[in-house]
Design a protein around this motif. Structure first.
Motif, PDB file in Angstrom:
ATOM      1  N   ASN A  10       0.787  -1.341  -0.093  1.00  0.00           N
ATOM      2  CA  ASN A  10      -0.650  -0.056   0.065  1.00  0.00           C
ATOM      3  C   ASN A  10       0.928   1.259   0.277  1.00  0.00           C
ATOM      4  N   THR A  11       0.271   1.895  -1.454  1.00  0.00           N
ATOM      5  CA  THR A  11       1.811   3.455  -1.184  1.00  0.00           C
ATOM      6  C   THR A  11       1.504   4.293   0.343  1.00  0.00           C
ATOM      7  N   CYS A  12       0.550   4.096   0.774  1.00  0.00           N
ATOM      8  CA  CYS A  12       0.498   4.855   2.172  1.00  0.00           C
ATOM      9  C   CYS A  12       1.251   4.481   3.182  1.00  0.00           C
ATOM     10  N   THR A  13       1.250   3.320   3.567  1.00  0.00           N
ATOM     11  CA  THR A  13       2.153   2.551   4.664  1.00  0.00           C
ATOM     12  C   THR A  13       3.950   2.897   3.928  1.00  0.00           C
ATOM     13  N   VAL A  14       3.990   1.986   2.573  1.00  0.00           N
ATOM     14  CA  VAL A  14       4.804   2.346   2.199  1.00  0.00           C
ATOM     15  C   VAL A  14       5.888   3.580   1.852  1.00  0.00           C
ATOM     16  N   ALA A  15       5.320   4.454   2.013  1.00  0.00           N
ATOM     17  CA  ALA A  15       5.721   6.372   2.351  1.00  0.00           C
ATOM     18  C   ALA A  15       5.900   6.374   3.961  1.00  0.00           C
ATOM     19  N   ILE A  16       5.067   6.387   4.265  1.00  0.00           N
ATOM     20  CA  ILE A  16       5.129   6.263   6.006  1.00  0.00           C
ATOM     21  C   ILE A  16       6.566   5.351   6.536  1.00  0.00           C
ATOM     22  N   GLN A  17       7.164   3.960   6.145  1.00  0.00           N
ATOM     23  CA  GLN A  17       7.465   3.306   6.313  1.00  0.00           C
ATOM     24  C   GLN A  17       8.943   4.090   6.534  1.00  0.00           C
TER      25      GLN A  17
ATOM     26  N   SER B 290      -6.018   7.269 -13.409  1.00  0.00           N
ATOM     27  CA  SER B 290      -6.492   7.673 -14.917  1.00  0.00           C
ATOM     28  C   SER B 290      -5.861   9.062 -14.783  1.00  0.00           C
ATOM     29  N   GLY B 291      -4.452   9.100 -14.526  1.00  0.00           N
ATOM     30  CA  GLY B 291      -3.644   9.807 -15.039  1.00  0.00           C
ATOM     31  C   GLY B 291      -3.360  11.467 -14.322  1.00  0.00           C
ATOM     32  N   MET B 292      -4.136  11.776 -13.114  1.00  0.00           N
ATOM     33  CA  MET B 292      -4.235  12.214 -11.418  1.00  0.00           C
ATOM     34  C   MET B 292      -3.595  12.220 -10.921  1.00  0.00           C
ATOM     35  N   GLY B 293      -2.690  11.237 -10.870  1.00  0.00           N
ATOM     36  CA  GLY B 293      -1.756  11.500  -9.101  1.00  0.00           C
ATOM     37  C   GLY B 293      -2.208  10.694  -8.940  1.00  0.00           C
ATOM     38  N   SER B 294      -2.832   9.709  -8.296  1.00  0.00           N
ATOM     39  CA  SER B 294      -3.823   8.710  -7.438  1.00  0.00           C
ATOM     40  C   SER B 294      -3.033   8.541  -6.327  1.00  0.00           C
ATOM     41  N   SER B 295      -2.429   7.621  -6.769  1.00  0.00           N
ATOM     42  CA  SER B 295      -0.874   7.017  -6.161  1.00  0.00           C
ATOM     43  C   SER B 295      -0.567   8.192  -4.986  1.00  0.00           C
ATOM     44  N   ALA B 296      -0.769   9.026  -6.071  1.00  0.00           N
ATOM     45  CA  ALA B 296       0.785   9.781  -5.208  1.00  0.00           C
ATOM     46  C   ALA B 296      -0.079  10.325  -4.106  1.00  0.00           C
ATOM     47  N   ALA B 297      -1.352  11.027  -4.078  1.00  0.00           N
ATOM     48  CA  ALA B 297      -1.868  11.478  -3.291  1.00  0.00           C
ATOM     49  C   ALA B 297      -2.263  10.999  -1.763  1.00  0.00           C
ATOM     50  N   SER B 298      -2.256   9.239  -2.471  1.00  0.00           N
ATOM     51  CA  SER B 298      -2.852   8.777  -1.128  1.00  0.00           C
ATOM     52  C   SER B 298      -1.326   8.849  -0.586  1.00  0.00           C
ATOM     53  N   ALA B 299       0.045   8.879  -0.763  1.00  0.00           N
ATOM     54  CA  ALA B 299       1.076   8.766  -0.106  1.00  0.00           C
ATOM     55  C   ALA B 299       1.852  10.634   0.296  1.00  0.00           C
TER      56      ALA B 299
ATOM     57  N   ASN C 112      11.172  13.254   0.043  1.00  0.00           N
ATOM     58  CA  ASN C 112      11.323  11.351  -0.825  1.00  0.00           C
ATOM     59  C   ASN C 112      11.406  10.403  -0.634  1.00  0.00           C
ATOM     60  N   PHE C 113      10.219  10.600   0.800  1.00  0.00           N
ATOM     61  CA  PHE C 113       9.906   9.224   1.170  1.00  0.00           C
ATOM     62  C   PHE C 113       8.685   8.821   0.581  1.00  0.00           C
ATOM     63  N   ALA C 114       7.973   9.709   0.110  1.00  0.00           N
ATOM     64  CA  ALA C 114       6.467   9.910  -1.016  1.00  0.00           C
ATOM     65  C   ALA C 114       6.985   9.566  -2.293  1.00  0.00           C
ATOM     66  N   VAL C 115       8.441   9.511  -2.366  1.00  0.00           N
ATOM     67  CA  VAL C 115       8.880   8.364  -4.324  1.00  0.00           C
ATOM     68  C   VAL C 115       8.994   7.297  -3.855  1.00  0.00           C
ATOM     69  N   GLU C 116       9.347   6.781  -2.704  1.00  0.00           N
ATOM     70  CA  GLU C 116       9.621   5.438  -2.060  1.00  0.00           C
ATOM     71  C   GLU C 116       8.403   4.862  -2.559  1.00  0.00           C
ATOM     72  N   ALA C 117       6.951   5.447  -2.611  1.00  0.00           N
ATOM     73  CA  ALA C 117       5.623   5.145  -2.951  1.00  0.00           C
ATOM     74  C   ALA C 117       5.422   4.969  -3.784  1.00  0.00           C
ATOM     75  N   GLU C 118       5.895   6.174  -4.347  1.00  0.00           N
ATOM     76  CA  GLU C 118       6.248   5.808  -5.935  1.00  0.00           C
ATOM     77  C   GLU C 118       6.309   4.601  -6.630  1.00  0.00           C
TER      78      GLU C 118
END
Lengths: 309, 309
Positions: A63-70, A94-103, A125-131
């Motif tokens: 999950n992008t949320c937990t990966v980013a926080i971790q 959709s191309g609107m940055g859905s996973s990025a917004a969650s992270a 830097n941490f959000a990039v890991e979620a991406e």
């Protein structure tokens, strides 16, 4: 008593035409919310996901949320636990940055719970890991504008060099999301790996012009510079109606259009809310003619980014 | 009585690192002068060339001064004649925009004689015609900054779209001209015609960063952005001492270096006159070690451009 913080992070447009892979901007209102709750039980757990139609994973390592926080906790150190609830406001893929917004929302909430040890630029830097988990590539052109707001330039990745650009007053965006399945790997595979020196030079001129236009609040220069000779010529072929829409929005005074992220959503920039609203109407007509439904969102470019609610 | 006007136009640095083919800037003091005198005898005649070692052509259809003025008169209409005297202050074929300075000075003088029917941006169009004769390609990245001064972006050529950029206060340039014959056609032929999408994206990020740095007067950002992955990797091989110089100037606090035009002159940007002067000293030492003499020029970036004396 449990301590909870809830945050919002906006939708974003990446690959802004000539800004392929280096530029993104944030949208108002449309976005995801994440609530993070401190827990005595160590570790990160996703306890709720709403609005994803059951498609997103609960596993902490996916999950992008937990990966980013971790990624943040790996650096910061933290013995406790966190429970994460994700409320999707953005459509997936959709191309609107859905996973990025969650992270981004997850990081803003978790960072606030820890007493804000990091500023927003550091959180990128941490959000990039979620991406990396969500998209297979450590792109920052969605997460950086979702966190910081406004137009954000990713000058470099090694190390990450993120530059916030000015947002001209009165610049509006219309997002048109045709109901169309676009396979992300298709959208990647059509990209040419090699290009001519001439095309690279044209792209350089246009991104330089677009950056100047943003600093000078010069709508005409922004309009002249919104040309992509690298990704658009092949990717647009996957989006029926793309060029018909471009012609239609030029006739009503919009500044330009492009593919949002890797599509299928199309972004259109306009010099006023009035034109942005006309773009939404015209866009729905264009896609109706080829039998496609389309969701239209109108927004000023959001200069604020993600925030605690 | 004959009416004469004399004008000066400065040396310029084109291909500013990541600004390959789209960016140039002007230097103070160093440049060419052209005197244009109205004559009753119709047509354009070069009557004097000084400082070229006899290498420049007197024929009106080959001399950059007359070609530039003729392009202007073709549009403006003019029945009389003009006599042109060219005083070269710039070495030929050095990569400092020698032909561009001659054309720019000629246009400024002739335009003034006609009562200034054109502004400087319009004159760029005519100067480009002279570059076509002098260099075989209608480049504007020397003529535009020589005319307008400062940093100038050439966003596009069809039609010509020239954007003057801000010049940060305190930004100095050292030009190092090694006494080295560099065949322009060699310098062109080593350019790769194709490049990877990855390199094109890196170049885009850096030119976007450089433009931002100029608007923000952010010397650190300018320094991080002064990287060229397109032309420099092959062209620098033709200039012995290029990378040794780069290492030396980094150690004394210069912002960055690159090839001026197609070389062999190297430009170095510095955050103060003091550093720019140290660069000149260090540069002469570096080239002395490999047995090359070098001329060094120190200048603030010239924001004024060409002018009537």
């Amino acid at each position: 008593m449990k301590k909870s913080i809830r945050a919002f992070a906006p939708a974003t447009v990446a690959n802004v035409s000539c800004g392929f892979d280096i530029l993104g901007f944030a949208i108002d209102e449309l976005g995801d919310q994440v609530e993070v709750t401190l827990s005595d039980e160590p570790g990160l757990r996703v306890v709720l996901i709403e609005g994803d139609g059951g498609r997103l994973p609960y596993e902490a390592e996916k999950n992008t949320c937990t990966v980013a926080i971790q990624a943040m906790l790996d650096q910061h150190g933290f013995d406790g636990g966190m429970e994460i609830s994700l409320y999707k406001g953005l459509p997936l893929g959709s191309g609107m940055g859905s996973s990025a917004a969650s992270a981004a929302a997850a990081l803003i909430a978790a960072n606030a719970l820890l007493g804000e040890p990091y500023d927003k630029k550091e959180l990128v830097n941490f959000a990039v890991e979620a991406e990396r988990i969500a998209c297979g590539a450590a792109h920052a052109d969605n997460v950086a504008p979702s966190l910081l707001g406004g137009f954000v330039l990713i000058r470099d990745y090694h190390p990450l060099d993120v530059i916030k650009l000015p947002v001209p007053k009165g610049l509006f965006c219309t997002l048109l999301h045709p109901h169309l399945e676009l396979n992300t790997s298709d959208s990647r595979s059509v990209l040419k790996k090699q290009l001519s020196l001439k095309d690279a030079t044209i792209q350089s001129g246009n991104i330089a012009g677009l950056i100047s236009g943003l600093y000078q609040s010069d709508f005409n220069l922004i309009s002249r510079s919104l040309k992509d000779v690298i990704a658009e010529p092949t990717r647009a072929l996957l989006i029926p109606g793309f060029y018909e829409l471009r012609l239609a929005i030029q006739r009503i005074g919009a500044l330009g259009s492009g593919i949002s992220g890797s599509g299928p959503t199309i972004f259109v920039l306009s010099p006023s809310r009035k034109v942005a609203e006309e773009v939404a109407t015209v866009g729905q007509e264009v896609f109706a003619q080829i039998g496609l439904e389309v969701d239209a969102f109108i927004s000023e470019v959001n200069d604020k980014g993600a925030y605690v609610i």
